[in-house]
Design an enzyme around this catalytic site. Structure first.
Site, mmCIF file in Angstrom:
data_model
loop_
_atom_site.group_PDB
_atom_site.id
_atom_site.type_symbol
_atom_site.label_atom_id
_atom_site.label_comp_id
_atom_site.label_asym_id
_atom_site.label_seq_id
_atom_site.Cartn_x
_atom_site.Cartn_y
_atom_site.Cartn_z
ATOM 1 N N ARG A 169 -17.800 -13.490 -13.250
ATOM 2 C CA ARG A 169 -16.938 -12.462 -12.670
ATOM 3 C C ARG A 169 -15.580 -12.432 -13.380
ATOM 4 O O ARG A 169 -15.000 -11.370 -13.585
ATOM 5 C CB ARG A 169 -16.756 -12.713 -11.166
ATOM 6 C CG ARG A 169 -18.094 -12.755 -10.416
ATOM 7 C CD ARG A 169 -17.964 -12.347 -8.987
ATOM 8 N NE ARG A 169 -17.660 -10.931 -8.875
ATOM 9 C CZ ARG A 169 -16.802 -10.422 -8.012
ATOM 10 N NH1 ARG A 169 -16.142 -11.201 -7.196
ATOM 11 N NH2 ARG A 169 -16.574 -9.133 -7.972
ATOM 12 N N THR A 228 -11.378 -0.733 1.940
ATOM 13 C CA THR A 228 -11.844 -1.995 2.521
ATOM 14 C C THR A 228 -12.704 -1.713 3.745
ATOM 15 O O THR A 228 -12.419 -0.791 4.515
ATOM 16 C CB THR A 228 -10.672 -2.962 2.823
ATOM 17 O OG1 THR A 228 -11.182 -4.128 3.482
ATOM 18 C CG2 THR A 228 -9.603 -2.323 3.678
ATOM 19 N N HIS A 277 -6.337 -13.272 -1.285
ATOM 20 C CA HIS A 277 -7.590 -14.021 -1.476
ATOM 21 C C HIS A 277 -7.661 -14.722 -2.832
ATOM 22 O O HIS A 277 -8.746 -15.089 -3.275
ATOM 23 C CB HIS A 277 -8.798 -13.084 -1.321
ATOM 24 C CG HIS A 277 -9.064 -12.682 0.102
ATOM 25 N ND1 HIS A 277 -9.911 -11.653 0.463
ATOM 26 C CD2 HIS A 277 -8.590 -13.184 1.274
ATOM 27 C CE1 HIS A 277 -9.951 -11.539 1.779
ATOM 28 N NE2 HIS A 277 -9.146 -12.443 2.297
ATOM 29 N N VAL A 294 -9.475 -9.942 -6.112
ATOM 30 C CA VAL A 294 -9.113 -11.070 -6.977
ATOM 31 C C VAL A 294 -9.063 -10.640 -8.441
ATOM 32 O O VAL A 294 -8.842 -11.460 -9.326
ATOM 33 C CB VAL A 294 -10.065 -12.267 -6.749
ATOM 34 C CG1 VAL A 294 -9.823 -12.870 -5.366
ATOM 35 C CG2 VAL A 294 -11.529 -11.876 -6.877
ATOM 36 N N ASP A 295 -9.257 -9.330 -8.690
ATOM 37 C CA ASP A 295 -9.057 -8.824 -10.056
ATOM 38 C C ASP A 295 -7.564 -8.607 -10.278
ATOM 39 O O ASP A 295 -6.755 -8.746 -9.354
ATOM 40 C CB ASP A 295 -9.868 -7.526 -10.285
ATOM 41 C CG ASP A 295 -9.402 -6.365 -9.399
ATOM 42 O OD1 ASP A 295 -8.190 -6.060 -9.403
ATOM 43 O OD2 ASP A 295 -10.243 -5.754 -8.714
HETATM 44 P P1 OAD Z 1 -16.288 -4.459 0.996
HETATM 45 O O1 OAD Z 1 -17.334 -4.461 -0.067
HETATM 46 O O2 OAD Z 1 -16.603 -5.129 2.275
HETATM 47 O O3 OAD Z 1 -15.882 -2.963 1.353
HETATM 48 C C1 OAD Z 1 -15.558 -2.039 0.360
HETATM 49 C C2 OAD Z 1 -15.202 -0.716 1.032
HETATM 50 O O4 OAD Z 1 -14.801 0.198 0.008
HETATM 51 C C3 OAD Z 1 -16.362 -0.044 1.790
HETATM 52 O O5 OAD Z 1 -15.923 0.356 3.067
HETATM 53 C C4 OAD Z 1 -16.713 1.170 0.930
HETATM 54 O O6 OAD Z 1 -17.127 2.296 1.700
HETATM 55 C C5 OAD Z 1 -15.392 1.445 0.239
HETATM 56 N N1 OAD Z 1 -15.541 2.102 -1.079
HETATM 57 C C6 OAD Z 1 -16.515 1.979 -2.004
HETATM 58 N N2 OAD Z 1 -16.258 2.711 -3.090
HETATM 59 C C7 OAD Z 1 -15.077 3.350 -2.850
HETATM 60 C C8 OAD Z 1 -14.259 4.257 -3.589
HETATM 61 N N3 OAD Z 1 -14.604 4.679 -4.813
HETATM 62 N N4 OAD Z 1 -13.110 4.687 -3.022
HETATM 63 C C9 OAD Z 1 -12.742 4.279 -1.781
HETATM 64 N N5 OAD Z 1 -13.470 3.413 -1.043
HETATM 65 C C10 OAD Z 1 -14.614 2.948 -1.565
HETATM 66 O O7 OAD Z 1 -14.976 -5.059 0.335
HETATM 67 P P2 OAD Z 1 -13.658 -5.637 1.043
HETATM 68 O O8 OAD Z 1 -13.387 -4.912 2.311
HETATM 69 O O9 OAD Z 1 -12.600 -5.681 0.027
HETATM 70 O O10 OAD Z 1 -13.411 -11.946 0.286
HETATM 71 O O11 OAD Z 1 -14.108 -7.104 1.371
HETATM 72 C C11 OAD Z 1 -13.192 -7.980 1.958
HETATM 73 C C12 OAD Z 1 -13.441 -9.374 1.484
HETATM 74 O O12 OAD Z 1 -14.808 -9.701 1.703
HETATM 75 C C13 OAD Z 1 -13.262 -9.590 -0.005
HETATM 76 O O13 OAD Z 1 -11.922 -9.814 -0.361
HETATM 77 C C14 OAD Z 1 -14.084 -10.794 -0.270
HETATM 78 C C15 OAD Z 1 -15.300 -10.405 0.528
HETATM 79 O O14 OAD Z 1 -16.121 -11.409 0.952
HETATM 80 C C16 OAD Z 1 -13.541 -13.148 -0.285
HETATM 81 O O15 OAD Z 1 -14.266 -13.345 -1.248
HETATM 82 C C17 OAD Z 1 -12.726 -14.212 0.378
#
Ligand code: OAD
Length: 232
Positions: free
Chosen positions: A59, A176, A109, A93-94
């Site tokens: 990654r 998110t 994170h 984390v990017d």
């Molecule tokens: P998720 O993968 O859970 O959610 C991503 C969200 O982005 C979803 O609701 C999608 O609908 C939305 N999405 C996808 N493509 C999009 C786009 N082009 N424009 C706008 N929205 C879009 O990711 P996170 O919520 O970031 O933690 O996940 C939270 C944490 O869970 C991460 O930081 C990571 C993970 O496990 C750790 O690793 C500690």
């Protein structure tokens, strides 16, 4: 519209999706391909460090070839021009926010491009692999781990985040799913302290009902539109 001076922005994997970095929970997302328990917990690292290090090495390599997209660029522009307080809290984390130029940024994170030494606690910028157990630049011990907050560990800079949420007038959540706490609860904290709340996401998140307003679409379209609006 109410007077807005202090803004808190929370970003998640969706903001980097259009840069080619896969999300976690969408169809085909990272957590469909790997079990959290195998690669993203301290227990997994203790049980099978090679598997975990290989996962993060891959990654780390991938994010270095990705480029910021319109959403990262417009938030960086907002950061550079907004006269009030502004805090971008990212769960990502990017390094795409900072490569676009964002400065008022909190990586709650952790960061792919950082290695944390378990022997001396130093953190160093890291771009290559950890699987080969390189020595820590500070103490020389082969004790480096990814500087990533795993499940069961405490996110970084919680005090600063809490302080920013307490005094923000506007809280904006971008890309998110609202599945992971404590970040998933920030909308309620900000609202409790009187902020207006806005969600920009591809689809309603798990916490969608807590926002005053939700706009659905791609971050690359919605974020530049919103930034233009707030700066107007
Ligand atoms: P998720 O993968 O859970 O959610 C991503 C969200 O982005 C979803 O609701 C999608 O609908 C939305 N999405 C996808 N493509 C999009 C786009 N082009 N424009 C706008 N929205 C879009 O990711 P996170 O919520 O970031 O933690 O996940 C939270 C944490 O869970 C991460 O930081 C990571 C993970 O496990 C750790 O690793 C500690």
């Amino acid at each position: 519209m109410v007077d807005i001076r202090n803004i808190v922005i929370l970003t998640g994997a969706g903001i980097s999706a259009e840069s080619g970095i896969g999300t976690f929970r969408d169809a085909g997302g990272l957590w469909e391909q790997h079990r959290v328990e195998d690669v993203a917990t301290p227990e997994a690292f203790a049980r099978n460090p090679d598997l975990v290090l290989r996962f993060y090495d891959m990654r780390r390599e991938n994010i270095q070839s990705a480029q910021p997209n319109a959403a990262h660029w417009s938030l960086a522009h907002l950061d550079a021009t907004w006269p009030g307080e502004l805090t971008i809290i990212t769960q990502n984390v990017d390094d795409l926010h900072e490569r676009a130029g964002a400065r008022r940024l909190i990586h709650m994170h952790g960061e792919h491009l950082s290695a944390w030494c378990m022997a001396c606690d130093a953190r160093n910028e890291w771009r290559s692999t950890l699987l080969d157990r390189p020595p820590c630049p500070d103490c020389g011990q082969p004790a480096l781990r990814p500087d990533i907050v795993w499940f069961g560990e405490m996110p970084y800079r919680m005090d600063e985040i809490e302080a920013a949420l307490r005094c923000c007038d506007l809280f904006v959540s971008i890309g998110t799913s609202g599945a992971v706490y404590p970040a998933a609860g920030y909308v309620q904290t900000a609202r409790y302290y009187g902020a207006r709340t806005l969600e920009l996401n591809l689809e309603p998140s798990q916490g969608s009902v807590f926002f005053h307003e939700s706009r659905m679409g791609k971050a690359g379209d919605l974020v530049p539109q919103w930034v233009e609006e707030i700066l107007a």
